[in-house]
Design an enzyme around this catalytic site. Structure first.
Site, PDB file in Angstrom:
ATOM      1  N   GLY A  27      -7.910   4.839   7.660  1.00 29.68           N
ATOM      2  CA  GLY A  27      -8.267   3.442   7.892  1.00 29.68           C
ATOM      3  C   GLY A  27      -9.657   3.275   8.482  1.00 29.68           C
ATOM      4  O   GLY A  27     -10.026   2.190   8.914  1.00 29.68           O
ATOM      5  N   LYS A  28     -10.442   4.353   8.487  1.00 31.16           N
ATOM      6  CA  LYS A  28     -11.764   4.271   9.117  1.00 31.16           C
ATOM      7  C   LYS A  28     -12.684   3.282   8.402  1.00 31.16           C
ATOM      8  O   LYS A  28     -13.411   2.545   9.061  1.00 31.16           O
ATOM      9  CB  LYS A  28     -12.406   5.654   9.242  1.00 31.16           C
ATOM     10  CG  LYS A  28     -12.587   6.419   7.972  1.00 31.16           C
ATOM     11  CD  LYS A  28     -12.971   7.861   8.241  1.00 31.16           C
ATOM     12  CE  LYS A  28     -13.018   8.653   6.957  1.00 31.16           C
ATOM     13  NZ  LYS A  28     -11.710   8.785   6.310  1.00 31.16           N
ATOM     14  N   SER A  29     -12.635   3.225   7.087  1.00 35.24           N
ATOM     15  CA  SER A  29     -13.476   2.258   6.364  1.00 35.24           C
ATOM     16  C   SER A  29     -13.049   0.832   6.677  1.00 35.24           C
ATOM     17  O   SER A  29     -13.895  -0.047   6.893  1.00 35.24           O
ATOM     18  CB  SER A  29     -13.414   2.499   4.860  1.00 35.24           C
ATOM     19  OG  SER A  29     -14.049   3.716   4.532  1.00 35.24           O
ATOM     20  N   HIS A  65     -12.453   0.281  -2.538  1.00 30.31           N
ATOM     21  CA  HIS A  65     -13.409  -0.115  -1.495  1.00 30.31           C
ATOM     22  C   HIS A  65     -14.099  -1.430  -1.875  1.00 30.31           C
ATOM     23  O   HIS A  65     -14.272  -2.306  -1.029  1.00 30.31           O
ATOM     24  CB  HIS A  65     -14.455   0.985  -1.287  1.00 30.31           C
ATOM     25  CG  HIS A  65     -13.990   2.100  -0.418  1.00 30.31           C
ATOM     26  ND1 HIS A  65     -14.474   2.298   0.850  1.00 30.31           N
ATOM     27  CD2 HIS A  65     -13.076   3.083  -0.625  1.00 30.31           C
ATOM     28  CE1 HIS A  65     -13.889   3.350   1.385  1.00 30.31           C
ATOM     29  NE2 HIS A  65     -13.037   3.843   0.508  1.00 30.31           N
ATOM     30  N   ARG A  68     -12.130  -4.710  -1.213  1.00 29.05           N
ATOM     31  CA  ARG A  68     -11.989  -5.138   0.180  1.00 29.05           C
ATOM     32  C   ARG A  68     -13.224  -5.852   0.715  1.00 29.05           C
ATOM     33  O   ARG A  68     -13.143  -6.554   1.721  1.00 29.05           O
ATOM     34  CB  ARG A  68     -11.711  -3.926   1.081  1.00 29.05           C
ATOM     35  CG  ARG A  68     -10.325  -3.394   1.042  1.00 29.05           C
ATOM     36  CD  ARG A  68     -10.059  -2.514   2.247  1.00 29.05           C
ATOM     37  NE  ARG A  68     -11.145  -1.613   2.563  1.00 29.05           N
ATOM     38  CZ  ARG A  68     -11.188  -0.340   2.187  1.00 29.05           C
ATOM     39  NH1 ARG A  68     -10.231   0.175   1.461  1.00 29.05           N
ATOM     40  NH2 ARG A  68     -12.202   0.420   2.537  1.00 29.05           N
ATOM     41  N   GLU A  77     -26.222   0.947  -3.623  1.00 28.90           N
ATOM     42  CA  GLU A  77     -25.796   2.322  -3.877  1.00 28.90           C
ATOM     43  C   GLU A  77     -26.947   3.243  -3.491  1.00 28.90           C
ATOM     44  O   GLU A  77     -28.026   3.192  -4.079  1.00 28.90           O
ATOM     45  CB  GLU A  77     -25.414   2.515  -5.338  1.00 28.90           C
ATOM     46  CG  GLU A  77     -24.098   1.867  -5.695  1.00 28.90           C
ATOM     47  CD  GLU A  77     -23.623   2.219  -7.094  1.00 28.90           C
ATOM     48  OE1 GLU A  77     -24.320   2.965  -7.818  1.00 28.90           O
ATOM     49  OE2 GLU A  77     -22.541   1.733  -7.461  1.00 28.90           O
TER      50      GLU A  77
END
Length: 194
Positions: A27-29, A65, A68, A77
């Site tokens: 869950g770090k991101s 990712h 979210r 990028e």
């Protein structure tokens, strides 16, 4: 007052620097994204991963990712030129770098001396940037020692980078077991390496 209750923050003269670290799927991101939203600033999401036409599962991870992210966040990028990208940041934004592990992997072919210069450049840049910065990093050194030299090199480089970056952060969060710990509040910093 007990030492674990004293917050020993290392506030920069310019922007805030936060490190969010933990194991895979911890869950770090998501925590880093929460911190970015709470900053109240415009967010620039710096993705160090790029699509790979030969790896559908990798592309699915990237897509998760992307889903979210808040719609008005700008995404860049940046698989290689992280220092240059950070250096160009405006002071009124929050940069979210996800992730240092992928960035290290992208640069594994660098010779050791060149890698050391790359890390030095990154740390010097972080110290000068006026924007808030949130870095996401994977903890890879909690398992067995990798059986192959490239795996050991990756683990050692990432571990060393996390340790060095953690010393200049206002907050270092460990995300594991469904919980978030602020290590700057609960922990005691190691003495600097000699």
């Amino acid at each position: 007052m007990p030492p674990y209750l004293i917050k020993d923050t290392k506030e920069k003269a310019l922007g805030k620097v936060i490190l969010v670290t933990g194991p895979a799927r911890s869950g770090k991101s998501e925590w880093a994204e929460t911190l970015a939203m709470q900053s109240g600033k415009a967010v620039v999401y710096i993705a160090t991963a790029t699509q790979n036409s030969a790896d559908a599962e990798w592309n699915q991870r990237i897509a998760q990712h992307q889903k979210r992210r808040i719609e008005d966040w700008v995404t860049l990028e940046v698989p290689i030129e992280l220092s240059a990208t950070l250096a160009d940041a405006q002071p009124n934004i929050c940069l979210l770098v996800d992730s240092l592990g992928t960035w290290v992997a992208n640069l594994l072919s660098q010779e050791d001396a060149i890698w050391e210069n790359t890390v030095t450049e990154l740390l010097e840049t972080v110290d000068l940037v006026a924007a808030d910065m949130i870095f996401v990093a994977e903890e890879t050194g909690w398992g067995v020692v990798p059986a192959y030299p490239v795996g050991r090199n990756f683990r050692d480089r990432l571990g060393s980078l996390i340790r060095q970056l953690g010393t200049v952060c206002e907050a270092v969060y460990l995300v594991t077991g469904g919980h978030v710990l602020n290590l700057c509040v609960l922990g005691i910093p190691l003495p600097p390496k000699s």
